[in-house]
Write a protein that holds these residues in place. Sequence first.
Motif, short mmCIF file in Angstrom:
data_model
loop_
_atom_site.label_atom_id
_atom_site.label_comp_id
_atom_site.label_asym_id
_atom_site.label_seq_id
_atom_site.Cartn_x
_atom_site.Cartn_y
_atom_site.Cartn_z
N UNK A 14 -2.28 -23.31 31.02
CA UNK A 14 -3.69 -23.71 31.11
C UNK A 14 -4.60 -22.85 30.22
N UNK A 15 -4.42 -21.54 30.22
CA UNK A 15 -5.26 -20.67 29.39
C UNK A 15 -5.12 -21.01 27.91
N UNK A 16 -3.90 -21.30 27.49
CA UNK A 16 -3.67 -21.69 26.09
C UNK A 16 -4.36 -23.02 25.78
N UNK A 17 -4.33 -23.94 26.74
CA UNK A 17 -5.01 -25.23 26.56
C UNK A 17 -6.51 -25.02 26.36
N UNK A 29 -3.47 -34.88 28.27
CA UNK A 29 -2.46 -34.56 29.27
C UNK A 29 -1.78 -35.86 29.70
N UNK A 30 -0.45 -35.86 29.68
CA UNK A 30 0.31 -37.07 29.98
C UNK A 30 1.19 -36.85 31.21
N UNK A 38 -7.78 -35.59 29.90
CA UNK A 38 -8.00 -34.90 28.63
C UNK A 38 -8.90 -33.70 28.86
N UNK A 39 -8.64 -32.65 28.13
CA UNK A 39 -9.53 -31.49 28.08
C UNK A 39 -10.27 -31.57 26.76
N UNK A 45 -17.87 -34.02 25.56
CA UNK A 45 -18.14 -34.66 26.84
C UNK A 45 -19.55 -35.23 26.88
N UNK A 46 -20.53 -34.51 26.36
CA UNK A 46 -21.90 -35.01 26.32
C UNK A 46 -22.01 -36.25 25.45
#
Length: 93
Positions: A14-17, A29-30, A38-39, A45-46
């Motif tokens: 997660x931190x690397x993502x 993310x699948x 998705x991150x 996002x805005x």
Amino acid sequence: MEKNISVGEAKATFSECIRKVEAGYAVLITRHGKPVAALVSPTDLEHLKRLRKAGPESGLASIAGGWENSEELASILNASPRQGQRNTPDLKN
């Protein structure tokens, strides 16, 4: 740029993502090979929120105003009359 990873890999890294997103990547993310989340950066996002709010019927005039000094463009677009359907060429031939 986009990086695809599984749910399990996202949990383990997660931190690397988050660092990838900070570097300008979108992390898709699948689960079982199908996209489920998705991150993305807060800026992305805005943009997505603004486009969703505008909807497909609203056109360009609805998203104008989303950047600095675009009020004049928005007023020009709002004042422009619609011309109806465009004639599209027949691409079957």
